[in-house]
Design a protein around this motif. Structure first.
Motif, PDB file in Angstrom:
ATOM      1  N   LYS A 205       0.886  -1.336  -0.048  1.00  0.00           N
ATOM      2  CA  LYS A 205      -0.031  -0.107  -0.055  1.00  0.00           C
ATOM      3  C   LYS A 205       0.813   1.321   0.034  1.00  0.00           C
ATOM      4  CE  LYS A 205      -3.324  -0.181   3.071  1.00  0.00           C
ATOM      5  NZ  LYS A 205      -4.036  -0.663   4.136  1.00  0.00           N
TER       6      LYS A 205
ATOM      7  N   TYR B  94       2.262   1.673  -3.637  1.00  0.00           N
ATOM      8  CA  TYR B  94       1.296   2.305  -4.299  1.00  0.00           C
ATOM      9  C   TYR B  94       0.932   3.662  -4.181  1.00  0.00           C
ATOM     10  CZ  TYR B  94      -0.632  -2.510  -5.539  1.00  0.00           C
ATOM     11  OH  TYR B  94      -0.844  -3.632  -6.054  1.00  0.00           O
TER      12      TYR B  94
ATOM     13  N   ASP C  14      -4.391  -9.837  -9.527  1.00  0.00           N
ATOM     14  CA  ASP C  14      -4.973  -8.530  -9.346  1.00  0.00           C
ATOM     15  C   ASP C  14      -6.188  -8.811  -8.202  1.00  0.00           C
ATOM     16  OD1 ASP C  14      -5.141  -5.527  -9.343  1.00  0.00           O
ATOM     17  OD2 ASP C  14      -7.113  -5.882 -10.456  1.00  0.00           O
ATOM     18  N   GLY C  15      -6.987  -9.643  -8.568  1.00  0.00           N
ATOM     19  CA  GLY C  15      -8.269  -9.833  -7.632  1.00  0.00           C
ATOM     20  C   GLY C  15      -7.578 -10.397  -6.332  1.00  0.00           C
TER      21      GLY C  15
ATOM     22  N   GLN D 257      -6.316  -7.596  -4.265  1.00  0.00           N
ATOM     23  CA  GLN D 257      -7.448  -6.585  -3.599  1.00  0.00           C
ATOM     24  C   GLN D 257      -8.236  -7.240  -2.462  1.00  0.00           C
ATOM     25  OE1 GLN D 257      -9.910  -5.589  -6.974  1.00  0.00           O
ATOM     26  NE2 GLN D 257      -8.313  -5.121  -8.061  1.00  0.00           N
ATOM     27  N   GLU D 258      -8.450  -8.908  -2.677  1.00  0.00           N
ATOM     28  CA  GLU D 258      -9.001  -9.209  -1.668  1.00  0.00           C
ATOM     29  C   GLU D 258      -8.190  -9.375  -0.428  1.00  0.00           C
ATOM     30  OE1 GLU D 258     -12.339 -10.865  -1.501  1.00  0.00           O
ATOM     31  OE2 GLU D 258     -12.767 -10.115  -3.164  1.00  0.00           O
TER      32      GLU D 258
ATOM     33  N   LYS E  76      -8.315  -6.143   1.347  1.00  0.00           N
ATOM     34  CA  LYS E  76      -9.756  -5.808   2.046  1.00  0.00           C
ATOM     35  C   LYS E  76      -9.467  -6.602   3.381  1.00  0.00           C
ATOM     36  CE  LYS E  76     -12.429  -6.401  -1.609  1.00  0.00           C
ATOM     37  NZ  LYS E  76     -13.961  -6.875  -2.289  1.00  0.00           N
TER      38      LYS E  76
END
Length: 106
Positions: free
Chosen positions: A29, A32, A70-71, A74-75, A78
């Protein structure tokens, strides 16, 4: 530690949210954010972003497909954010410990 199960593109994945994984997610993070705040630095941090993503993916079972990365990331982000929010909520709900003052006799 807690385990997180999630579905990406029809594949069920699982990861254990260890301190190491949480640290890697927080590092990702930060990378990013650095790339977002200074787009010219993207080339400098893109290799590091890729390395961190691969390290995180190495903790996923079954082995992550490239098309799912990517998915998956993201999971996991979260899940880490939700875990941090739960911990913060627990800490806010606990009353602070009070210390007793001892009275000295004269």
């Amino acid at each position: 530690m807690s385990s997180k199960e999630f579905d990406v593109n029809g594949t069920d994945y699982r990861i254990v949210l260890t301190d190491q994984v949480i640290g890697q997610i927080n590092n990702l993070k930060n990378l990013y954010n650095a790339a977002y705040e200074d787009p010219e630095s993207f080339e400098d941090v893109s290799a590091e972003i890729s390395n961190v993503i691969n390290e995180i993916a190495g903790n996923v079972e079954p082995e992550a497909e490239d098309s799912d990365l990517d998915g998956i990331i993201q999971e996991i982000i979260k899940a880490v954010d939700n875990k941090a929010a739960e911990i913060e909520k627990e800490l806010e709900g606990k009353p602070e410990k009070t210390t007793k003052k001892s009275k000295s006799k004269k």
